[in-house]
Write a protein that holds these residues in place. Sequence first.
Motif, PDB file in Angstrom:
ATOM      1  N   TYR A 190      25.771  31.112   7.748  1.00 52.31           N
ATOM      2  CA  TYR A 190      26.290  32.320   8.375  1.00 52.31           C
ATOM      3  C   TYR A 190      25.371  33.523   8.191  1.00 52.31           C
ATOM      4  O   TYR A 190      24.556  33.572   7.294  1.00 52.31           O
ATOM      5  CB  TYR A 190      27.738  32.586   7.968  1.00 52.31           C
ATOM      6  N   CYS A 225      37.206  37.178  -0.373  1.00 53.19           N
ATOM      7  CA  CYS A 225      36.361  36.445  -1.312  1.00 53.19           C
ATOM      8  C   CYS A 225      36.855  36.639  -2.743  1.00 53.19           C
ATOM      9  O   CYS A 225      36.621  35.815  -3.607  1.00 53.19           O
ATOM     10  CB  CYS A 225      34.922  36.942  -1.196  1.00 53.19           C
ATOM     11  N   GLN A 248      39.920  33.660  -2.164  1.00 56.39           N
ATOM     12  CA  GLN A 248      38.950  32.672  -2.583  1.00 56.39           C
ATOM     13  C   GLN A 248      38.680  32.683  -4.083  1.00 56.39           C
ATOM     14  O   GLN A 248      38.278  31.676  -4.658  1.00 56.39           O
ATOM     15  CB  GLN A 248      37.654  32.893  -1.773  1.00 56.39           C
ATOM     16  N   THR A 267      36.202  33.766  -5.609  1.00 57.08           N
ATOM     17  CA  THR A 267      34.796  33.511  -5.915  1.00 57.08           C
ATOM     18  C   THR A 267      34.069  34.808  -6.270  1.00 57.08           C
ATOM     19  O   THR A 267      33.119  34.801  -7.022  1.00 57.08           O
ATOM     20  CB  THR A 267      34.118  32.807  -4.712  1.00 57.08           C
ATOM     21  N   ALA A 298      31.999  36.757  -4.701  1.00 61.52           N
ATOM     22  CA  ALA A 298      30.558  36.753  -4.448  1.00 61.52           C
ATOM     23  C   ALA A 298      30.086  38.081  -3.877  1.00 61.52           C
ATOM     24  O   ALA A 298      28.896  38.387  -3.939  1.00 61.52           O
ATOM     25  CB  ALA A 298      30.209  35.625  -3.488  1.00 61.52           C
ATOM     26  N   ILE A 299      30.967  38.839  -3.264  1.00 62.80           N
ATOM     27  CA  ILE A 299      30.541  40.076  -2.611  1.00 62.80           C
ATOM     28  C   ILE A 299      31.414  41.231  -3.068  1.00 62.80           C
ATOM     29  O   ILE A 299      32.571  41.051  -3.435  1.00 62.80           O
ATOM     30  CB  ILE A 299      30.622  39.962  -1.064  1.00 62.80           C
ATOM     31  N   CYS A 359      28.266  32.732  -3.806  1.00 58.90           N
ATOM     32  CA  CYS A 359      28.918  32.285  -2.568  1.00 58.90           C
ATOM     33  C   CYS A 359      29.016  30.767  -2.482  1.00 58.90           C
ATOM     34  O   CYS A 359      28.059  30.060  -2.750  1.00 58.90           O
ATOM     35  CB  CYS A 359      28.143  32.821  -1.354  1.00 58.90           C
ATOM     36  N   VAL A 360      30.197  30.281  -2.107  1.00 60.46           N
ATOM     37  CA  VAL A 360      30.385  28.837  -1.940  1.00 60.46           C
ATOM     38  C   VAL A 360      30.526  28.475  -0.457  1.00 60.46           C
ATOM     39  O   VAL A 360      30.896  27.362  -0.112  1.00 60.46           O
ATOM     40  CB  VAL A 360      31.616  28.335  -2.725  1.00 60.46           C
ATOM     41  N   TYR A 361      30.226  29.412   0.413  1.00 62.11           N
ATOM     42  CA  TYR A 361      30.220  29.174   1.866  1.00 62.11           C
ATOM     43  C   TYR A 361      31.532  28.610   2.383  1.00 62.11           C
ATOM     44  O   TYR A 361      31.555  27.658   3.147  1.00 62.11           O
ATOM     45  CB  TYR A 361      29.036  28.265   2.241  1.00 62.11           C
ATOM     46  N   CYS A 362      32.607  29.218   1.951  1.00 63.15           N
ATOM     47  CA  CYS A 362      33.905  28.816   2.495  1.00 63.15           C
ATOM     48  C   CYS A 362      34.118  29.460   3.856  1.00 63.15           C
ATOM     49  O   CYS A 362      34.942  29.011   4.644  1.00 63.15           O
ATOM     50  CB  CYS A 362      35.023  29.227   1.548  1.00 63.15           C
ATOM     51  N   GLY A 363      33.408  30.561   4.113  1.00 66.57           N
ATOM     52  CA  GLY A 363      33.537  31.233   5.397  1.00 66.57           C
ATOM     53  C   GLY A 363      34.836  32.002   5.559  1.00 66.57           C
ATOM     54  O   GLY A 363      35.151  32.468   6.657  1.00 66.57           O
ATOM     55  N   ASN A 364      35.590  32.160   4.490  1.00 71.68           N
ATOM     56  CA  ASN A 364      36.845  32.906   4.625  1.00 71.68           C
ATOM     57  C   ASN A 364      36.594  34.368   4.946  1.00 71.68           C
ATOM     58  O   ASN A 364      37.412  35.033   5.576  1.00 71.68           O
ATOM     59  CB  ASN A 364      37.682  32.762   3.356  1.00 71.68           C
ATOM     60  N   CYS A 365      35.445  34.861   4.538  1.00 75.20           N
ATOM     61  CA  CYS A 365      35.099  36.245   4.859  1.00 75.20           C
ATOM     62  C   CYS A 365      34.824  36.386   6.364  1.00 75.20           C
ATOM     63  O   CYS A 365      35.176  37.392   6.972  1.00 75.20           O
ATOM     64  CB  CYS A 365      33.899  36.698   4.028  1.00 75.20           C
TER      65      CYS A 365
HETATM   66  S1  SF4 Z   1      31.673  32.408   2.358  1.00 69.74           S
HETATM   67 FE1  SF4 Z   1      32.370  34.517   2.124  1.00 69.74          FE
HETATM   68  S2  SF4 Z   1      34.412  34.369   1.206  1.00 69.74           S
HETATM   69 FE2  SF4 Z   1      33.403  32.367   0.931  1.00 69.74          FE
HETATM   70  S3  SF4 Z   1      32.443  32.523  -1.098  1.00 69.74           S
HETATM   71 FE3  SF4 Z   1      30.886  33.121   0.386  1.00 69.74          FE
HETATM   72  S4  SF4 Z   1      31.061  35.366   0.497  1.00 69.74           S
HETATM   73 FE4  SF4 Z   1      32.944  34.603  -0.469  1.00 69.74          FE
END
Ligand code: SF4
Lengths: 610, 286
Positions: free
Chosen positions: B145, B162, B167, B169, B171-172, B196-202
């Motif tokens: 992303y 996030c 989430q 996590t 990360a941000i 970031c674990v790239y869940c894309g919830n953001c």
């Molecule tokens: S993808 Fe977005 S919501 Fe998911 S861990 Fe990464 S920054 Fe956080």
Amino acid sequence: MDLHFGDSKPTDEERAAVDALFGPPESSWEGAARDEMRAADLRWARGGREARDRRELLLPGLHAVNDRVGWISEGALDYLCRRLTVPPAEAYGVATFYAMFSVKPRPATVLHVCTDLACTAAGASRLCAGIEARLGPGSGVSVERDPCLGLCERAPAALAIRAGDPVRTAVSAPATVEAAVLAASAPDSAPEEPPPVTAVPQAGGPSLTLLSRVGVVDPSSLDDYRAHGGYTALRRAFALGPAGVIREVTDSGLLGRGGAAFPTGRKWQATASQPDHPHYLVCNADESEPGTFKDRVLMEGDPYALVEAMTVAAYAIGAHKGYLYLRGEYPRAVHRMQYAVDRTRERGLLGDDILGQGYAFDIEIRRGAGAYICGEETALFNSIEGHRGEPRSKPPFAVEKGLFGKPTVENNVETLVNVLPILTMGAPAYATIGTARSTGSKLFCVSGSVALPGVYELPFGATLGELLALAGAGEGLRAVLLGGAAGGFVRPDELDIPLTFEGTREAGTTLGSGAVMAFDATVPLPRLLLRIAEFFRDESCGQCVPCRVGTVRQEEALHRIVERTGADAAGDIALLREVGRAMRDASICGLGQTAWNAVESAIDRLGAYE
Amino acid sequence: MTVTPLGIPRRLLEFTIDGEAAGVPEGSTILDACRAAGKDVPTLCQGDTLRPKNACRVCVVEVEGSRALVPACSRKAEPGMVVKTDTERARHSRKIVLELLASSVDLSTTPLVAEWIKEYEAKPDRFGPDAARLNEEPKIDNDLYVRDYDKCILCYKCVDACGDQWQNTFAISVAGRGFDARIAVEHDAALTDSACVYCGNCIEVCPTGALSFKSEFDLRAAGNWDESTQTRTTTVCAYCGVGCNLTLHVQDNEIVKVTSPHDNPVTHGNLCIKGRFGYQHVQNRG
Ligand code: SF4
Ligand SMILES: Cc1cc2nc3c(=O)[nH]c(=O)nc-3n(C[C@H](O)[C@H](O)[C@H](O)COP(=O)(O)O)c2cc1C
Ligand code: SF4
Ligand code: SF4
Ligand code: FES
Ligand code: FES
């Protein structure tokens, strides 16, 4: 939550700074070296409530590193996060919020030079240029132009901070190029600051109540404080009981001195009656309103009075823990208050059993780190809790959900110090001072074009002209800014405005925190207004759109018209009005809501740009 | 079909909106009440799956007895409240907020904003050609992303998603302050060096397109993004047994992004990296 820490390691010095605050790490999970891994590490877990409770140590931790090293590196931040179980992204967000911290390398010595209103009027730009020319690049000093340092009575002002163990500070005010450079290059040998009493032109006068002890007592001596009437108010409080104290404060008619003029007794009552516990007391000693320095003078000149007043307030509302949130740029006040709190605790006037009454209360001092917005009540809670100093939206109000989500009273330093005379003289006697709706006396911080700048104490009801006469305002007065940057300008022909909350309101202006800045015709008004706009743009927390972007658009418009008047300025003034109206109406907190006040009053009352 | 639990019945409280009596369940916001009464109040930072941050201030309304305007998205309705949604004062603030936003960031991929700008007669250009803007280059530092903060209105939704709201996590977060405040990972590093674990919830909650699938970003950059030709199919993720709902957005027979229905009681719109991004095998026709 599963925290991720990068690979950056703290230096030995950074680690030592953090460990000096929290003790050595218990486990390699907290950042202890792997070769020290103990058997316990294999079964070591700490999380949940205990970890969350440590979050509030983030700001002290950031200070510890910044004090020792001068800036906060990736390794230091990550180590701090490990020790406190705080996500590094959040800690980075907190560290970058405060002006006193840097996340980029910088020299160990920072010289903060005030470029705010009183200092600008006293030649701050020339001072800055002179200092920069003398220090030049490679001097090992970083020169920063800063908002008001709260030393306006001695403008222009500079504050040097040299990182190390211990951190060294030196104030130069009134500053010359030589003195400021000396403070930065040899803070230990810079001359001492004049005693706080020099900021009190009325010192020794019989009419003083709040300032009566400044310059009279030895601010380091608890015995001297007691010899001058200290701790009679607390004894009276214990005799009255909590409800009795609240009744006295309510009957006295005391209104908050932090700017909003909220009735103190009502606030205390509302908190005291909350079923949720614990209750907290927070003393707002952040004092970053430009032109305001009264709380500093009180804390430096009569520190035990604030300790006693906080104890009375806490007793009344049923709090056992109080925070004194003290402006980070006030090293002498921090030092004196810390000393006073420690002595008081030693003598059983703070701690588990105060005066043998079975009542427990203690005070923790929290240093701010350079953010005007942290003076806003709820931003201050967030700052103490280790979050970004962003105001919360209200309701819920602090009396119900304040610090750590618990019922909290937050009061200004001056407000609290008023509680002592209320208890010693009794509410009815106190209420006869001042006017019917503004009782007691008020501290005014007078600066700018006057002969005797300083903190003045007058009973409410004196006029602006009387105050300015005391301070020796000379000929050629062009404008007076009442209430600091968030206040409003008045004209020299409006000096009969009574200095009361109701009187200033009726005159379409505000008393705010009690700052009174006088400007004569030598001060270029449009530059002054630009400086005010710049201040708000810099100090906006950035949370809400009307303030975050509105302050920028206002500053741009003021830049465009700095040398224009009449029809040439009309378009931009209309723009300013439209943006200002939305900021006042739609901003989350008082900063955005008042950011346009001073400029608007300059246009409407002073005819700036006509 | 998604099932929304009804919860326990709540007391109705009475108040008025624009002069008309309205009854809403206790705990509703003014916005809930407005929507139930068919009033149109614009919102940007409000999120149906998140606690309101009320940062954008585009939803402000007038409440009798309140000195300042009140954000409809977050203020709870109280009995006897007198709310006015469409006064000159409220419209003025909305107009200015839209102007301030549109003059500082790129709102071209924010749904509905163009219509509001017209409706409120906002003129973002009137701050002059030198008005400060974000002007940031998109951050393309991973294959999944893109963060294009030139479009970010700082609504805090991604931070909340996030962080502790979904989430966990973290990360941000928001770094810096004032006009310089930005969404950033720790040390302002690349996303690949973050938690970031790239869940894309953001991405799911971002209202402006500041966060977007790399696939969408590339198609837009090439001028090939065409929502009108896309189909949406909601199905169940096949990776594990939780049973999350996935909505596949398909253009030209290719999956171009994956979202998740917000009213789904299992996911509330949240997914993990596999459900969100792990669709390449479906269209790997090698
Ligand atoms: S993808 Fe977005 S919501 Fe998911 S861990 Fe990464 S920054 Fe956080
Ligand atoms: C932007 C902003 C800055 C403020 N700064 C201060 C401050 O420095 N000191 C202070 O006592 N109150 C400050 N206040 C007011 C506090 O929010 C709060 O009203 C006050 O501390 C309450 O104490 P009081 O009731 O004793 O006045 C500020 C308010 C705003 C909106
Ligand atoms: S008004 Fe300004 S300072 Fe207050 S919350 Fe909004 S952005 Fe922050
Ligand atoms: S990136 Fe999107 S979700 Fe995050 S703050 Fe910006 S606009 Fe909101
Ligand atoms: S110290 Fe410079 S204006 Fe206050
Ligand atoms: S939608 Fe309500 S403040 Fe943003």
